[in-house]
Enzyme design. Sequence first.
Site, short mmCIF file in Angstrom:
data_model
loop_
_atom_site.label_atom_id
_atom_site.label_comp_id
_atom_site.label_asym_id
_atom_site.label_seq_id
_atom_site.Cartn_x
_atom_site.Cartn_y
_atom_site.Cartn_z
N GLY A 63 0.77 -1.23 0.00
CA GLY A 63 0.00 0.00 0.00
C GLY A 63 0.80 1.28 0.00
O GLY A 63 0.37 2.29 -0.56
N SER A 64 1.97 1.29 0.63
CA SER A 64 2.77 2.51 0.72
C SER A 64 3.60 2.68 -0.54
O SER A 64 4.40 1.79 -0.89
CB SER A 64 3.71 2.46 1.94
OG SER A 64 4.63 3.53 1.90
N ARG A 92 6.11 4.35 -0.88
CA ARG A 92 7.52 4.41 -0.51
C ARG A 92 8.08 3.05 -0.10
O ARG A 92 9.25 2.93 0.21
CB ARG A 92 7.73 5.38 0.67
CG ARG A 92 7.33 6.81 0.39
CD ARG A 92 7.64 7.71 1.59
NE ARG A 92 9.07 7.75 1.85
CZ ARG A 92 9.66 7.20 2.89
NH1 ARG A 92 8.96 6.51 3.78
NH2 ARG A 92 10.96 7.31 3.06
N SER A 151 14.88 -9.65 8.82
CA SER A 151 15.50 -8.37 9.16
C SER A 151 16.86 -8.58 9.80
O SER A 151 17.04 -9.53 10.58
CB SER A 151 14.62 -7.58 10.11
OG SER A 151 15.25 -6.38 10.51
N TYR A 189 10.06 -6.57 17.58
CA TYR A 189 10.28 -6.71 16.14
C TYR A 189 11.33 -7.78 15.86
O TYR A 189 11.14 -8.64 14.98
CB TYR A 189 10.73 -5.37 15.56
CG TYR A 189 10.91 -5.37 14.06
CD1 TYR A 189 9.81 -5.36 13.21
CD2 TYR A 189 12.18 -5.35 13.51
CE1 TYR A 189 9.99 -5.35 11.83
CE2 TYR A 189 12.36 -5.34 12.13
CZ TYR A 189 11.26 -5.34 11.30
OH TYR A 189 11.43 -5.32 9.94
N LYS A 214 10.69 -11.32 13.74
CA LYS A 214 11.44 -11.70 12.55
C LYS A 214 12.24 -12.99 12.76
O LYS A 214 12.48 -13.74 11.82
CB LYS A 214 12.36 -10.56 12.12
CG LYS A 214 11.61 -9.32 11.61
CD LYS A 214 10.72 -9.67 10.42
CE LYS A 214 10.03 -8.45 9.86
NZ LYS A 214 9.20 -8.77 8.66
N ILE A 272 16.50 0.38 5.17
CA ILE A 272 15.89 0.82 3.93
C ILE A 272 14.96 1.98 4.29
O ILE A 272 14.23 1.90 5.28
CB ILE A 272 15.08 -0.30 3.26
CG1 ILE A 272 15.90 -1.61 3.20
CG2 ILE A 272 14.62 0.13 1.88
CD1 ILE A 272 17.10 -1.58 2.30
#
Length: 262
Positions: free
Chosen positions: A23-24, A26, A153, A168, A172, A201
């Site tokens: 959706g983004s 970027r 990640s 997070y 991952k 990123i």
Amino acid sequence: MTEPSPTKATSPQRGTAVITGAGSRRGIGARTAARLAAAGWNLGLIDVDGPAVKELAGQLSADFGVQAAGTGCDISDEADVDSAFRIFEEELPPVQAVVNIAGISSPKTFLELDLATWERVLRVNATGTFLITQRAMAGMIERGYGRVVNLGSTAMQNGGGTFSKSSYAASKGAVEAFSRAIALETAQYGVTVNVIAPAIIDTDIMGGPITEERKPAFLAQLPVGRLGTTTEVAALIEFLIGEDAGYITGSTYNINGGLRIG
């Protein structure tokens, strides 16, 4: 379902790639969608922002002449995931590839971390990857061909990152262990499962754009002296879901600017 018989992978006509977190504009998901559309892949796009992925699907279909559909979906909700795949099964060619990119992060340190945040991060990142992958897997096994790429990640390998912290990293870690396990289970049916582990990123999961004020703290960790790009990650994804990567499964590809060597 009935346990399938091992099947030798063939080289099918290009089908559909399902991409979560597209959706983004970027983000890695949108960049990957554009790259795959240019290469002739049909697309099933998923995001919590339904209007954004519907718009992107329409644009890529018009620009590249592929079939594309976008739908809003909470990947941590089994019914939502099933509804999304029903749309893709009705409107698109068979799913040949799944790219699990959707995820959330949290900057909360361990001592600040509350149970609700912990469970939300694990549910979206780990359970969401499980639900999407499982929903697509039966069809890929039945057809004797499939590719799964899951986003890990460097934060998992290093115990956290500049922005992301323990919840997070743990999520991952679950994604990577899960990916290796199902790679082993499904290899005999012509399906490969691999992980891409990016470092820094410039996407919204980093707490918003990495501005000039924020950039020095990130660059100080990177031997290559620059941030990674969504284009570089998308290129690796394109390779791993292609026919030439059929002998690669259960692997983790670090794309991290030298942040972690080995």
